[in-house]
Design an enzyme around this catalytic site. Structure first.
Site: not given
Ligand code: G3I
Length: 374
Positions: A171, A213, A249, A277, A279
Site C-alpha cells: 500500500e 501490493n 477486499h 487478499e 474477501d
Molecule cells: O499478536 C497480537 C497479540 O499478542 C495481542 O494480544 C493482540 C491485542 O492487541 O494484538 C495482536 O496483534 C494483532 C495482529 O493483527 C495479529 O492478530 C494486531 O493488534 C492487529 O492490528 C493486527 O491486525 C492485522 C492488520 O492487517 C494490521 O497488521 C489484521 O489481522 C490483518 O487482517 C490486516 O491485514 C491487512 C494486510 O496486512 C494488508 N492489506 C489490508 C489488510 C486489512 O487491513
C-alpha cells in the site's frame, strides 16, 4: 516484453485443452485431478491445478487447532502470514528478530507442498501499527536507509529459498487517493524508498518474485491509474519489480470486468499479477439464502477475472473461514466474507470459487487470455 514465465505457457496449454475436452474425473491431462462438475469432492487446490494457478489463504497469527489446519492444508496450495511476517512481529525492537511464528507457518507449508507468499517487508500507515514506533520516529535519511537495509536483508535472508514471493512494499499509495502515501519511509527517503526496498530484497534473494501490493485498486478510477504509472516508473528506473498484487477486499459488489482490465493492464507491462487478499462482504439486500447465492456468484466472477489474464497466477483469500476475519473488527460482526462458515462448512461461495477453478470454460467468452477486448 517482460518475463513470460514458463508455467504461464503451460497454463495456456491447460486452458486450451479445457476448451476442447470436457474435464473428467481423473482426467490424465489434469494429472489425476479429481475435479468434475460441481458437487464432486475435489478440493480447491485440485481444482486450481486444472486452471494452472495457485489458490492461497492468509493464515492468522497463532493459527488454530486441528479443524483449521486440516481445512487449510486440504484446500490451499499457498499461504500468506496474515501478520507474522510484518515488521512489528519480526523485528519488534531494533536488532531483536523474532521468526518463531513465521517459521511455524513456513514449516507447515513445506510439509504440505504449499508455496509461501511473504507479507510484508515495508508497510507503514499511521493507524495500523504494522511498523514499530522506533522506525516511524526516524527522520534522518541515512539512519532510515540503515534500518531499512538491516530489516530487509535479515528477513529476506532468513527465508531465502523458502518464500517464493514477497510483498516488498504494501500500500504505497493513499488508501483512498492516487498519490504516494507519506509514510515514515517516504518522509525520510522520498519516493525512491520503494525502488530501494525492491533492490535490497532482490540482492538477498534473486529468485524471489517481488511485488508491490495495493488495496482498492480493483475498480476503474484514479487509484489503478496511479498504480499502473508507479509500476511503469519503477520498471523504467530498472527496479526489480516482478509483480503487482491487487487486494480483493470487496466491501461492495465486485466489478469483475474492471478488475480483469486492471489486471491485464498491469500484465501488459510484463508483470506477474495476483489477487492477494480476497474477501467479499455479504451484500445487505435480500434473504440470507439470496445473500449467500450472490456471494457465490461474486467469488465465481472474481476468480474468472484472474483466470482471464494469463499472468494472473495466484489468488489468495484473506482468511478462509468466517470464524476468523479481520472484517469483524473493521465493519462489525456478521460480514461473513469468506468461503467456509464458522464451523468450517463450505458455503455456496466455496462452490462458486471451485467451479471457476475446475471449469475455467464456465467463466464465459472473456475468460481466455488473448480474448481481452482492448
Ligand atoms: O499478536 C497480537 C497479540 O499478542 C495481542 O494480544 C493482540 C491485542 O492487541 O494484538 C495482536 O496483534 C494483532 C495482529 O493483527 C495479529 O492478530 C494486531 O493488534 C492487529 O492490528 C493486527 O491486525 C492485522 C492488520 O492487517 C494490521 O497488521 C489484521 O489481522 C490483518 O487482517 C490486516 O491485514 C491487512 C494486510 O496486512 C494488508 N492489506 C489490508 C489488510 C486489512 O487491513
Amino acid at each position: 516484453m517482460g518475463r513470460v514465465p514458463v508455467d504461464c505457457v503451460l497454463r495456456l496449454v491447460l486452458l486450451a485443452s479445457a476448451l476442447v475436452q470436457p474435464l473428467g474425473c481423473g482426467d490424465s491431462s489434469t494429472s489425476g485431478n479429481r475435479c468434475t462438475a460441481v458437487g464432486s469432492d475435489c478440493s480447491l487446490r485440485q481444482a486450481a491445478q486444472v486452471s494452472g494457478v495457485r489458490i492461497g489463504a492468509a493464515v492468522r497469527s497463532g493459527f488454530e487447532g486441528d479443524a483449521y489446519t486440516r481445512v487449510l492444508v486440504r484446500e490451499f496450495d499457498s499461504v500468506t502470514a496474515e501478520s507474522a511476517m510484518k515488521w512489528n512481529q519480526t523485528q519488534p525492537r531494533r536488532g531483536v528478530f523474532d521468526f518463531d511464528e513465521a517459521d511455524r507457518l513456513v514449516a507447515l507449508a513445506e510439509a504440505n507442498d504449499m508455496a509461501v507468499r511473504g507479507h510484508t517487508l515495508v508497510w507503514d500507515q499511521a493507524t495500523i501499527g504494522a511498523t514499530p514506533p522506533y522506525v516511524e520516529e526516524i527522520r534522518d535519511p541515512e539512519e532510515m536507509r540503515a534500518v531499512l537495509s538491516e530489516h530487509i536483508t535479515t528477513v529476506v535472508g532468513h527465508f531465502r529459498g523458502r518464500v517464493d514471493a514477497w510483498d516488498v512494499v504494501n500500500e504505497p499509495l493513499e488508501t483512498v487517493g492516487s498519490t504516494l502515501y507519506e509514510n515514515a519511509f517516504h518522509r525520510a527517503l522520498g519516493p525512491s524508498y520503494i525502488a530501494e526496498a525492491l533492490r535490497l530484497a532482490h540482492d538477498v534473494d534473486p529468485h524471489a518474485t517481488l511485488f508491490v501490493n495495493e488495496v482498492l485498486a480493483d475498480a476503474a478510477g484514479p487509484k489503478i491509474e496511479a498504480l499502473i504509472q508507479l509500476a511503469r516508473d519503477l520498471l523504467a528506473d530498472g527496479a526489480p519489480l516482478h509483480g503487482v498484487g491487487l487486494q480483493g477486499h470487496f466491501f461492495g459488489p465486485p466489478r469483475p470486468q474492471e478488475l480483469r482490465r486492471n489486471l491485464q493492464e498491469l500484465a501488459d507491462l510484463g508483470l506477474i499479477v495476483e489477487l492477494t487478499e480476497i474477501d467479499i462482504v455479504l451484500r445487505p439486500a435480500g434473504s440470507r439464502e439470496a445473500q449467500l447465492e450472490q456471494q457465490r456468484q461474486d467469488y465465481f466472477d472474481v476468480a474468472c477475472a484472474c483466470l482471464a489474464v494469463a499472468s494472473c497466477r495466484r489468488m489468495t483469500l484473506w482468511g478462509f473461514t468466517d470464524r476468523f476475519t479481520w472484517l469483524d473488527g473493521f465493519v462489525g460482526p456478521g460480514s461473513a466474507p469468506l468461503i467456509f462458515n464458522g464451523a468450517y462448512g463450505p458455503k455456496p461461495a466455496y462452490f462458486g470459487l471451485r467451479e471457476a477453478l475446475a471449469k475455467p470454460a464456465s467463466c464465459g467468452e472473456w475468460s481466455y487470455p488473448g480474448s481481452v477486448e482492448g
